[in-house]
Design an enzyme around this catalytic site. Structure first.
Site: not given
Length: 523
Positions: A290, A312, A354, A392, A402, A406, A410, A413, A417, A429
């Site tokens: 956990r 993330k 990036e 960032k 987000e 934030r 993206n 992306h 993606h 990527h």
């Protein structure tokens, strides 16, 4: 290399050493010291009194003793007097103990800041007036101040802006806003010091070192050997390299190895690799028992400037990228730009996508620095990683989960993606993001959001770094469309784009129908 340790602020009178020092100390949760205040406390006299009774030479001796004593204390942020490092021994000691950040400002700025406070500064007293004395002092010390490697102009900036630039120059980024604050450090050679930093946060001295088949060969021993020597029990967990292995099955294999390695709640998961290793390790740490602590040691440019920052974590499903994951920030991120020398050129280019994305979002000066491409690039990787990471960090601190701002991260992306997945991950990527940025900027121009010509400028910069700007032939329109339908940024069934207006300004939450967006990649 810039050593983590003391942060010593230096520069002429009125440049803001004490003000910035207190700001940095609060931000980094470090003690703050003022060398002039310590001299006065120890000697029971003001600095003007010491000058009057002992002259400048007497003051300098007391300053030297105070500096030597100060640097025996627990490291923190210290403001030094404007001439404290004129003495060669003092300078050598300061640079051995940490980083000297020399603040600069123009004469007019210093005159405005000093004002009446000039009357308390002995070196500015004289018949010709304090303004003339300040001008003469600046000229006499011009070469001295210019000789420091790390310098920071303070003219025309707010304290927060100056503080942000200082953190970037120091390569230290405190990140707050999620369940607990953590720190990213960007220093050449810091990977060799990773064990020292892990010793400070490890509770049970048990760790899982997660790396892929590439980073295991290159760097695992460099991290594992010092940890073992320090009494750690390390279980090396090697996963296959590549996005295709960023799956729930690979994560389950990691959990099994965590059990076999005896990990408990006080243990650390240490990710050593690129974005795939970091995302998957962080997710594995989030769910195991956990939630256990983890540390990220990114080894690719893309991971250093993007994937390792923000907390993330996640893995891919057959239907799309990062559809399963959690917000689980690391305890620490250590980025060593020296390891980038081992990267294949394709990985460097992927990371530059990036970097350029972050430049468009929030650092026009970084975009200008990248504009001439790889052949003309003469800057160091350390500088570039710090500048891109700083963008960032600013964004995620403002919106850690987000909920709004934030989303600007993206940019490129949403289409990227979908392109990446439809290629069967043959597109790296960063390559997919590069194509996505150009397509989304063309979309923004068509919608009247972006300045005319921005897509052409962006495409030229990306091309100069060897990145593709158009989709490769043979991609399936239906697969691209299917990728958009499961995009994790959809809300109420609608696609939300982050589209640029100009360099340094990106709008988020722009709703565009999928078919209209698809026109930019499939015609």
């Amino acid at each position: 290399m810039n050593r983590p340790g003391w942060i010593l602020l230096y520069g002429p009178p009125g440049v803001g050493k004490t003000t910035l020092g207190r700001w940095l100390a609060a931000r980094l949760e470090l003690p703050f010291y003022d060398l002039d205040e310590r001299i006065q406390q120890v000697n029971g006299r003001t600095i003007p009194q010491i000058f009057q009774e002992e002259g400048e030479s007497g003051f300098r001796q007391r300053e030297k003793s105070a500096l030597k004593e100060l640097l025996t204390l627990p490291p923190g942020v210290a403001a030094l007097g404007g001439g404290a490092l004129l003495d060669g021994d003092n300078r050598q000691l300061a640079e051995r103990c940490g980083t000297v950040l020399c603040l600069t400002a123009g004469l007019q700025t210093l005159l405005e800041r000093l004002g009446e406070a000039s009357q308390t500064r002995p070196l500015l007293k004289g018949e010709d007036g304090w303004q003339a004395r300040l001008s003469a002092l600046l000229e006499a010390r011009r070469e001295h101040y210019a000789s420091f490697e790390t310098r920071l102009p303070t003219d025309g900036r707010t304290l927060d802006e100056t503080g942000g630039e200082a953190l970037c120059a120091l390569g230290i980024f405190p990140i707050r806003g999620m369940e607990r604050p953590y720190r990213m450090m960007v220093h050449n050679g810091i990977l060799e010091l990773a064990a020292d930093h892990l010793n400070e946060i490890g509770r049970s001295r048990t760790a899982a070192l997660v790396c892929d088949s590439n980073t295991a060969r290159l760097y695992a021993e460099k991290v594992e050997k010092p940890l073992t020597a320090a009494g750690w029990r390390v279980r090396r967990c090697v996963v296959p390299a590549g996005e295709a292995h960023k799956t729930l099955q690979t994560t389950a294999d990691l959990w099994a190895q965590f059990v076999e390695g005896g990990l408990e709640r006080g243990s650390l998961v240490v990710a050593l690799g690129g974005g795939v290793v970091g995302d998957m390790s962080g997710f594995a740490a989030a769910a195991f028992l956990r939630g256990v602590d983890w540390v990220n040691l990114p080894t690719t440019l893309l991971a250093m400037v993007d994937a390792s920052i923000g907390g993330k974590t996640g893995v891919d499903l057959p239907q799309g990228k990062n559809l399963v994951g959690a917000f689980h920030p690391p305890r620490l991120v250590l980025a060593d730009p020296l390891v980038l020398s081992t990267l294949p050129i394709g990985e460097v280019r992927s990371g530059m996508a990036e970097v350029i994305k972050h430049a468009v979002i929030g650092d026009p000066a970084l975009l200008d620095a990248c504009a001439d491409g790889a052949q003309a690039w003469s800057g160091g990787w350390e500088w570039l990683v710090r500048r891109a990471a700083a963008v960032k960090v600013r964004v995620i601190e403002a919106d850690p989960y987000e909920q709004g701002l934030r989303e600007v991260l993206n940019f490129g992306h949403t289409l990227g993606h979908a392109l990446e997945k439809s290629s069967g991950y043959r597109l790296r990527h960063g390559e997919a993001v590069a194509i996505g940025m150009v397509a989304e900027t063309r979309l923004a121009e068509r919608l009247g959001i972006a300045e005319r010509g921005l897509s052409g400028r962006l495409a030229a910069i990306l091309s100069r770094w060897g990145l593709p700007v158009d989709p490769p032939a043979g991609l399936s329109a239906e697969q691209i469309r299917a990728g958009l339908t499961v995009d994790k940024k959809r809300r109420d069934g609608q696609l939300r784009f982050s589209l640029p207006h100009r360099a340094g300004q990106v709008l988020h939450g722009v709703i565009v129908p999928a078919e209209e967006a698809l026109r930019e990649v499939i015609g």
